[in-house]
Scaffold this motif. Structure first.
Motif, PDB file in Angstrom:
ATOM      1  N   ILE A  50     -56.738  10.384   3.758  1.00 46.39           N
ATOM      2  CA  ILE A  50     -55.933   9.823   2.668  1.00 46.39           C
ATOM      3  C   ILE A  50     -55.796   8.296   2.796  1.00 46.39           C
ATOM      4  CG2 ILE A  50     -54.685  11.962   2.184  1.00 46.39           C
ATOM      5  CD1 ILE A  50     -52.298  10.782   3.760  1.00 46.39           C
ATOM      6  N   ALA A  51     -56.600   7.705   3.663  1.00 46.82           N
ATOM      7  CA  ALA A  51     -56.611   6.246   3.888  1.00 46.82           C
ATOM      8  C   ALA A  51     -55.209   5.705   4.157  1.00 46.82           C
ATOM      9  CB  ALA A  51     -57.269   5.524   2.711  1.00 46.82           C
ATOM     10  N   ALA A  52     -54.465   6.413   4.995  1.00 41.53           N
ATOM     11  CA  ALA A  52     -53.097   6.023   5.341  1.00 41.53           C
ATOM     12  C   ALA A  52     -53.129   5.158   6.596  1.00 41.53           C
ATOM     13  CB  ALA A  52     -52.235   7.263   5.536  1.00 41.53           C
ATOM     14  N   LEU A  53     -53.430   3.878   6.411  1.00 38.50           N
ATOM     15  CA  LEU A  53     -53.574   2.967   7.541  1.00 38.50           C
ATOM     16  C   LEU A  53     -52.304   2.844   8.387  1.00 38.50           C
ATOM     17  CD1 LEU A  53     -55.428   1.075   9.100  1.00 38.50           C
ATOM     18  CD2 LEU A  53     -54.788  -0.754   7.515  1.00 38.50           C
ATOM     19  N   PRO A  54     -51.112   2.704   7.804  1.00 37.88           N
ATOM     20  CA  PRO A  54     -49.918   2.585   8.655  1.00 37.88           C
ATOM     21  C   PRO A  54     -49.718   3.795   9.586  1.00 37.88           C
ATOM     22  CG  PRO A  54     -49.392   1.909   6.425  1.00 37.88           C
ATOM     23  CD  PRO A  54     -50.779   2.507   6.383  1.00 37.88           C
ATOM     24  N   GLN A  55     -49.925   4.999   9.053  1.00 41.01           N
ATOM     25  CA  GLN A  55     -49.790   6.190   9.894  1.00 41.01           C
ATOM     26  C   GLN A  55     -50.907   6.240  10.934  1.00 41.01           C
ATOM     27  OE1 GLN A  55     -49.485   6.216   6.553  1.00 41.01           O
ATOM     28  NE2 GLN A  55     -47.326   6.719   6.368  1.00 41.01           N
ATOM     29  N   GLY A  56     -52.109   5.857  10.525  1.00 42.26           N
ATOM     30  CA  GLY A  56     -53.228   5.829  11.462  1.00 42.26           C
ATOM     31  C   GLY A  56     -52.976   4.864  12.615  1.00 42.26           C
ATOM     32  N   LYS A  57     -52.385   3.714  12.296  1.00 39.71           N
ATOM     33  CA  LYS A  57     -52.053   2.750  13.346  1.00 39.71           C
ATOM     34  C   LYS A  57     -51.000   3.322  14.292  1.00 39.71           C
ATOM     35  CE  LYS A  57     -53.150  -1.632  11.103  1.00 39.71           C
ATOM     36  NZ  LYS A  57     -52.593  -2.892  10.586  1.00 39.71           N
ATOM     37  N   GLU A  58     -50.059   4.093  13.743  1.00 42.02           N
ATOM     38  CA  GLU A  58     -49.055   4.734  14.598  1.00 42.02           C
ATOM     39  C   GLU A  58     -49.721   5.707  15.565  1.00 42.02           C
ATOM     40  OE1 GLU A  58     -45.527   6.382  12.753  1.00 42.02           O
ATOM     41  OE2 GLU A  58     -45.642   4.862  11.175  1.00 42.02           O
ATOM     42  N   PHE A  59     -50.687   6.483  15.061  1.00 36.85           N
ATOM     43  CA  PHE A  59     -51.403   7.409  15.940  1.00 36.85           C
ATOM     44  C   PHE A  59     -52.227   6.652  16.974  1.00 36.85           C
ATOM     45  CE2 PHE A  59     -51.048  10.420  12.228  1.00 36.85           C
ATOM     46  CZ  PHE A  59     -50.104  11.225  12.837  1.00 36.85           C
ATOM     47  N   HIS A  60     -52.789   5.517  16.593  1.00 37.72           N
ATOM     48  CA  HIS A  60     -53.543   4.698  17.536  1.00 37.72           C
ATOM     49  C   HIS A  60     -52.610   4.223  18.652  1.00 37.72           C
ATOM     50  CE1 HIS A  60     -56.683   1.227  18.049  1.00 37.72           C
ATOM     51  NE2 HIS A  60     -56.480   1.882  19.164  1.00 37.72           N
ATOM     52  N   TRP A  61     -51.460   3.706  18.262  1.00 38.37           N
ATOM     53  CA  TRP A  61     -50.477   3.255  19.238  1.00 38.37           C
ATOM     54  C   TRP A  61     -50.037   4.418  20.127  1.00 38.37           C
ATOM     55  CZ3 TRP A  61     -44.866   3.567  19.587  1.00 38.37           C
ATOM     56  CH2 TRP A  61     -44.317   2.639  20.465  1.00 38.37           C
TER      57      TRP A  61
END
Length: 168
Positions: A23-34
């Motif tokens: 869903i191209a949810a970059l903010p959530q993806g960054k949270e998972f990266h962190w």
């Protein structure tokens, strides 16, 4: 799960990152990266490959490439993600360069050739597309699928369109 005190597994984290990518949810993806850094998943190639895909689908090509280069083992799926995402974001030359590097390290599969042929069609590289298609069949003994033929039709349609423009 985290709030309930449950420990996330590699598979759970990959699934969550993939959902963000879809869903191209970059903010959530960054949270998972962190989260992956905090919980020592950052060096895990499967997690990193899902992060590569997520950043690519969100348009963060530089982060995507950086993570890709950090992979210990570049599997066919990792190469495929990079090639197709480069093509999707208009970096067809980069996609084809990656494909050449890939062939030095591993054997491409039928899905990878879809990405390569798609890259050629994005920028109208008819001769290169034809060469890759023939190589796929002759050198790698891969039977073309509907997706491969669709890429070739797209490539020919783009060529016909440009020829019509130059005649007009």
């Amino acid at each position: 799960m985290v709030m309930m005190g449950l420990r996330l597994s590699e598979a759970t984290l990959v699934t969550a990152i993939s959902s963000s990518a879809d869903i191209a949810a970059l903010p959530q993806g960054k949270e998972f990266h962190w989260f992956s850094w905090r919980h020592r998943f950052a060096s895990n190639d499967k997690v990193k490959t899902s992060l590569v895909d997520m950043y690519a689908k969100c348009g963060s090509v530089k982060v995507e490439r950086n993570l890709f280069e950090q992979l210990k083992e570049k599997r066919v799926v990792s190469w495929y993600v990079m090639i197709t995402e480069y093509a999707m974001h208009g970096h067809a030359t980069g996609a084809l360069d990656l494909f050449e590097k890939m062939r030095d390290e591993t054997q491409p599969d039928l899905i990878t050739f879809v990405g390569v042929l798609s890259s050629c069609s994005h920028v109208g590289l008819l001769d290169e597309g034809r060469m890759f298609f023939e190589s796929m069949v002759k050198d790698y003994r891969i039977d073309p699928t509907v997706q491969h033929y669709t890429c070739i039709v797209d490539l020919l349609a783009i060529l016909a369109y440009y020829m019509k423009l130059s005649i007009s």
